[in-house]
Design a protein around this motif. Structure first.
Motif, PDB file in Angstrom:
ATOM      1  N   SER A  95       0.832  -1.205   0.000  1.00  0.00           N
ATOM      2  CA  SER A  95       0.000   0.000   0.000  1.00  0.00           C
ATOM      3  C   SER A  95       0.866   1.255   0.000  1.00  0.00           C
ATOM      4  CB  SER A  95      -0.932   0.009   1.218  1.00  0.00           C
ATOM      5  OG  SER A  95      -1.815  -1.077   1.180  1.00  0.00           O
ATOM      6  N   ALA A  96       1.975   1.216   0.760  1.00  0.00           N
ATOM      7  CA  ALA A  96       2.872   2.377   0.793  1.00  0.00           C
ATOM      8  C   ALA A  96       3.519   2.600  -0.574  1.00  0.00           C
ATOM      9  CB  ALA A  96       3.940   2.175   1.864  1.00  0.00           C
ATOM     10  N   LEU A  97       3.973   1.517  -1.222  1.00  0.00           N
ATOM     11  CA  LEU A  97       4.629   1.653  -2.525  1.00  0.00           C
ATOM     12  C   LEU A  97       3.657   2.172  -3.593  1.00  0.00           C
ATOM     13  CD1 LEU A  97       6.749  -1.640  -2.545  1.00  0.00           C
ATOM     14  CD2 LEU A  97       7.593   0.691  -2.255  1.00  0.00           C
ATOM     15  N   VAL A  98       2.490   1.545  -3.667  1.00  0.00           N
ATOM     16  CA  VAL A  98       1.517   1.976  -4.676  1.00  0.00           C
ATOM     17  C   VAL A  98       0.967   3.362  -4.323  1.00  0.00           C
ATOM     18  CG1 VAL A  98      -0.655   1.404  -5.826  1.00  0.00           C
ATOM     19  CG2 VAL A  98       0.919  -0.415  -5.174  1.00  0.00           C
ATOM     20  N   GLY A  99       0.744   3.610  -3.044  1.00  0.00           N
ATOM     21  CA  GLY A  99       0.243   4.919  -2.618  1.00  0.00           C
ATOM     22  C   GLY A  99       1.211   6.036  -2.966  1.00  0.00           C
ATOM     23  N   TYR A 100       2.521   5.763  -2.820  1.00  0.00           N
ATOM     24  CA  TYR A 100       3.518   6.766  -3.205  1.00  0.00           C
ATOM     25  C   TYR A 100       3.475   7.023  -4.708  1.00  0.00           C
ATOM     26  CZ  TYR A 100       8.046   8.973  -3.949  1.00  0.00           C
ATOM     27  OH  TYR A 100       9.041   9.841  -4.321  1.00  0.00           O
ATOM     28  N   ALA A 101       3.359   5.940  -5.495  1.00  0.00           N
ATOM     29  CA  ALA A 101       3.295   6.110  -6.954  1.00  0.00           C
ATOM     30  C   ALA A 101       2.068   6.933  -7.348  1.00  0.00           C
ATOM     31  CB  ALA A 101       3.252   4.738  -7.633  1.00  0.00           C
ATOM     32  N   GLY A 109      -1.628   7.855 -16.954  1.00  0.00           N
ATOM     33  CA  GLY A 109      -2.531   6.856 -16.372  1.00  0.00           C
ATOM     34  C   GLY A 109      -2.573   6.885 -14.861  1.00  0.00           C
ATOM     35  N   SER A 110      -1.841   7.833 -14.227  1.00  0.00           N
ATOM     36  CA  SER A 110      -1.848   7.881 -12.761  1.00  0.00           C
ATOM     37  C   SER A 110      -3.245   8.183 -12.214  1.00  0.00           C
ATOM     38  CB  SER A 110      -0.850   8.924 -12.261  1.00  0.00           C
ATOM     39  OG  SER A 110      -1.201  10.212 -12.737  1.00  0.00           O
ATOM     40  N   LYS A 111      -3.948   9.096 -12.907  1.00  0.00           N
ATOM     41  CA  LYS A 111      -5.304   9.423 -12.459  1.00  0.00           C
ATOM     42  C   LYS A 111      -6.239   8.236 -12.653  1.00  0.00           C
ATOM     43  CE  LYS A 111      -8.891  12.947 -12.841  1.00  0.00           C
ATOM     44  NZ  LYS A 111      -9.320  14.189 -13.526  1.00  0.00           N
ATOM     45  N   ALA A 112      -6.049   7.518 -13.769  1.00  0.00           N
ATOM     46  CA  ALA A 112      -6.873   6.317 -14.001  1.00  0.00           C
ATOM     47  C   ALA A 112      -6.597   5.261 -12.946  1.00  0.00           C
ATOM     48  CB  ALA A 112      -6.595   5.768 -15.398  1.00  0.00           C
ATOM     49  N   LEU A 113      -5.321   5.128 -12.546  1.00  0.00           N
ATOM     50  CA  LEU A 113      -4.966   4.168 -11.499  1.00  0.00           C
ATOM     51  C   LEU A 113      -5.638   4.530 -10.179  1.00  0.00           C
ATOM     52  CD1 LEU A 113      -3.320   1.776 -10.413  1.00  0.00           C
ATOM     53  CD2 LEU A 113      -1.398   3.349 -10.064  1.00  0.00           C
ATOM     54  N   PHE A 114      -5.618   5.824  -9.841  1.00  0.00           N
ATOM     55  CA  PHE A 114      -6.242   6.248  -8.593  1.00  0.00           C
ATOM     56  C   PHE A 114      -7.760   6.006  -8.639  1.00  0.00           C
ATOM     57  CE2 PHE A 114      -8.223   9.549  -5.906  1.00  0.00           C
ATOM     58  CZ  PHE A 114      -7.644   9.221  -4.693  1.00  0.00           C
ATOM     59  N   ASN A 115      -8.371   6.309  -9.797  1.00  0.00           N
ATOM     60  CA  ASN A 115      -9.811   6.054  -9.919  1.00  0.00           C
ATOM     61  C   ASN A 115     -10.133   4.567  -9.825  1.00  0.00           C
ATOM     62  OD1 ASN A 115     -10.392   8.774 -10.233  1.00  0.00           O
ATOM     63  ND2 ASN A 115     -10.195   8.696 -12.465  1.00  0.00           N
ATOM     64  N   PHE A 116      -9.218   3.730 -10.344  1.00  0.00           N
ATOM     65  CA  PHE A 116      -9.426   2.281 -10.244  1.00  0.00           C
ATOM     66  C   PHE A 116      -9.375   1.822  -8.789  1.00  0.00           C
ATOM     67  CE2 PHE A 116      -7.708  -2.102 -10.321  1.00  0.00           C
ATOM     68  CZ  PHE A 116      -8.771  -2.711 -10.965  1.00  0.00           C
ATOM     69  N   VAL A 117      -8.463   2.435  -8.018  1.00  0.00           N
ATOM     70  CA  VAL A 117      -8.377   2.106  -6.589  1.00  0.00           C
ATOM     71  C   VAL A 117      -9.697   2.454  -5.896  1.00  0.00           C
ATOM     72  CG1 VAL A 117      -7.247   2.701  -4.414  1.00  0.00           C
ATOM     73  CG2 VAL A 117      -5.877   2.342  -6.472  1.00  0.00           C
ATOM     74  N   ILE A 118     -10.216   3.647  -6.190  1.00  0.00           N
ATOM     75  CA  ILE A 118     -11.486   4.048  -5.597  1.00  0.00           C
ATOM     76  C   ILE A 118     -12.608   3.123  -6.067  1.00  0.00           C
ATOM     77  CG2 ILE A 118     -13.160   5.924  -5.406  1.00  0.00           C
ATOM     78  CD1 ILE A 118     -10.563   6.528  -4.013  1.00  0.00           C
ATOM     79  N   TYR A 119     -12.563   2.763  -7.341  1.00  0.00           N
ATOM     80  CA  TYR A 119     -13.593   1.898  -7.929  1.00  0.00           C
ATOM     81  C   TYR A 119     -13.653   0.556  -7.207  1.00  0.00           C
ATOM     82  CZ  TYR A 119     -15.876  -0.957 -11.529  1.00  0.00           C
ATOM     83  OH  TYR A 119     -16.707  -1.811 -12.200  1.00  0.00           O
ATOM     84  N   GLN A 120     -12.505   0.007  -6.851  1.00  0.00           N
ATOM     85  CA  GLN A 120     -12.470  -1.281  -6.145  1.00  0.00           C
ATOM     86  C   GLN A 120     -13.114  -1.212  -4.778  1.00  0.00           C
ATOM     87  OE1 GLN A 120      -8.264  -2.482  -6.280  1.00  0.00           O
ATOM     88  NE2 GLN A 120      -8.987  -4.292  -7.370  1.00  0.00           N
ATOM     89  N   MET A 121     -13.045  -0.030  -4.155  1.00  0.00           N
ATOM     90  CA  MET A 121     -13.581   0.108  -2.797  1.00  0.00           C
ATOM     91  C   MET A 121     -15.104   0.164  -2.788  1.00  0.00           C
ATOM     92  SD  MET A 121     -10.823   2.933  -1.437  1.00  0.00           S
ATOM     93  CE  MET A 121     -11.734   3.257   0.063  1.00  0.00           C
ATOM     94  N   LEU A 122     -15.714   0.309  -3.959  1.00  0.00           N
ATOM     95  CA  LEU A 122     -17.167   0.457  -4.006  1.00  0.00           C
ATOM     96  C   LEU A 122     -17.898  -0.867  -3.878  1.00  0.00           C
ATOM     97  CD1 LEU A 122     -17.494   3.056  -6.917  1.00  0.00           C
ATOM     98  CD2 LEU A 122     -17.533   3.496  -4.471  1.00  0.00           C
ATOM     99  N   PHE A 123     -17.214  -1.969  -4.125  1.00  0.00           N
ATOM    100  CA  PHE A 123     -17.889  -3.263  -4.184  1.00  0.00           C
ATOM    101  C   PHE A 123     -17.507  -4.132  -2.985  1.00  0.00           C
ATOM    102  CE2 PHE A 123     -17.375  -1.745  -8.507  1.00  0.00           C
ATOM    103  CZ  PHE A 123     -18.684  -1.805  -8.971  1.00  0.00           C
ATOM    104  N   PRO A 124     -18.474  -4.845  -2.411  1.00  0.00           N
ATOM    105  CA  PRO A 124     -18.160  -5.744  -1.290  1.00  0.00           C
ATOM    106  C   PRO A 124     -17.331  -6.928  -1.757  1.00  0.00           C
ATOM    107  CG  PRO A 124     -20.457  -5.988  -1.965  1.00  0.00           C
ATOM    108  CD  PRO A 124     -19.907  -4.820  -2.737  1.00  0.00           C
TER     109      PRO A 124
END
Length: 279
Positions: A95-101, A109-124
């Motif tokens: 989490s620290a490594l990816v969070g730093y990136a 694609g950094s913004k797309a990566l961040f949106n993908f992280v948020i997207y994953q949190m939406l689903f149980p």
């Protein structure tokens, strides 16, 4: 008038705290009953609230006799600790490594990566149980420790928490470290993480608790008693020997002890994590 108003305020406060105290007793009652019942003689478990005398028979049974019956509960406890620690360490590092990136490295694609992280949190998580089971089975990992550890090596929530914390750190620290010859990993582990100790503590505590309390996934992928975590082994024992209520209650108390210790020691960070979740 002032005294009446003060009297009314005190009355409302007294009623409010009385109700809250009663509600808290209702909430605590199951755990109090569980704790006392684990020390009761077996014939008093359902008949009395306070036992006539306290006994360690249930604990002795679950830690020694049950082992001879093929249910190694002490090893189950060690399995729970090993799995929880392994996953927690991995989640903090990844989490620290990816969070730093996400927070500090500029790339397409950094913004797309961040949106993908948020997207994953939406689903149980249970939505992915079947496809995850198929993947684990395809790699031949069923009934192994890897089946419980590998699927949880990364956490979208952990990446989000670290990325948000790293964004608040000025880039001057990073530039100064790079001038001294620091590489990517040195910056993350020796600059960013020490400046985000609270975030690291929160991710550590909540990840450990989440893995420790995880029941469904280990129940699905594990079949061997010696490899099961404590909660799953208790459930299997209960299915076979449901009449042995005392040992099951003792095992349940043992299952809760590490969580109580962690909460008492890290209560400050636990409350910080809850407050940050609502921001």
């Amino acid at each position: 008038m002032t005294s009446r108003k003060k009297f009314a305020q005190n009355t409302r406060a007294t009623v409010f705290y009385t109700i809250m105290f009663a509600v808290s007793l209702i909430w605590l009652y199951p755990y109090i009953w569980l704790f006392l019942a684990s020390f009761k003689p077996w014939n008093e478990i359902y008949t009395t609230f306070i036992p006539s005398h306290f006994t360690l028979k249930s604990y002795s049974y679950i830690l020694s006799i049950a082992n001879q019956m093929g249910y190694p509960f002490l090893r189950g406890l060690l399995n729970s600790i090993f799995i929880s620690v392994a996953v927690t360490v991995s989640v903090v590092i990844t989490s620290a490594l990816v969070g730093y990136a996400v927070a500090k490295v500029q790339f397409s694609g950094s913004k797309a990566l961040f949106n993908f992280v948020i997207y994953q949190m939406l689903f149980p998580g249970f939505m992915f149980t079947v496809p995850l089971y198929i993947v684990v089975r395809s790699f031949g990992l069923l009934d192994t420790y890897a089946a419980m550890i590998v699927p949880s090596l990364m956490s979208a929530w952990g990446v989000f928490m670290f990325s948000q914390s790293f964004k608040s750190i000025p880039n001057d620290y990073i530039e100064a470290a790079k001038i001294d010859g620091a590489n990517f990993f040195w910056v993350v582990f020796n600059v960013m993480i020490p400046l985000s100790r609270s975030t690291m503590a929160i991710v550590t505590i909540f990840t450990f608790i989440g893995i420790w309390d995880n029941f469904m996934w280990p129940l699905i992928v594990m079949q061997s008693h010696p490899k099961m975590p404590l909660a799953v082994l208790l459930a299997v024992f209960n299915k076979t020997y449901g009449s042995y209520v005392g040992p099951i209650l003792a095992g349940s108390v043992i299952q809760t002890i590490p969580m109580v210790i962690i909460f008492v020691i890290f209560r400050k960070y636990f409350l910080q994590g809850i407050s940050m979740s609502f921001k």
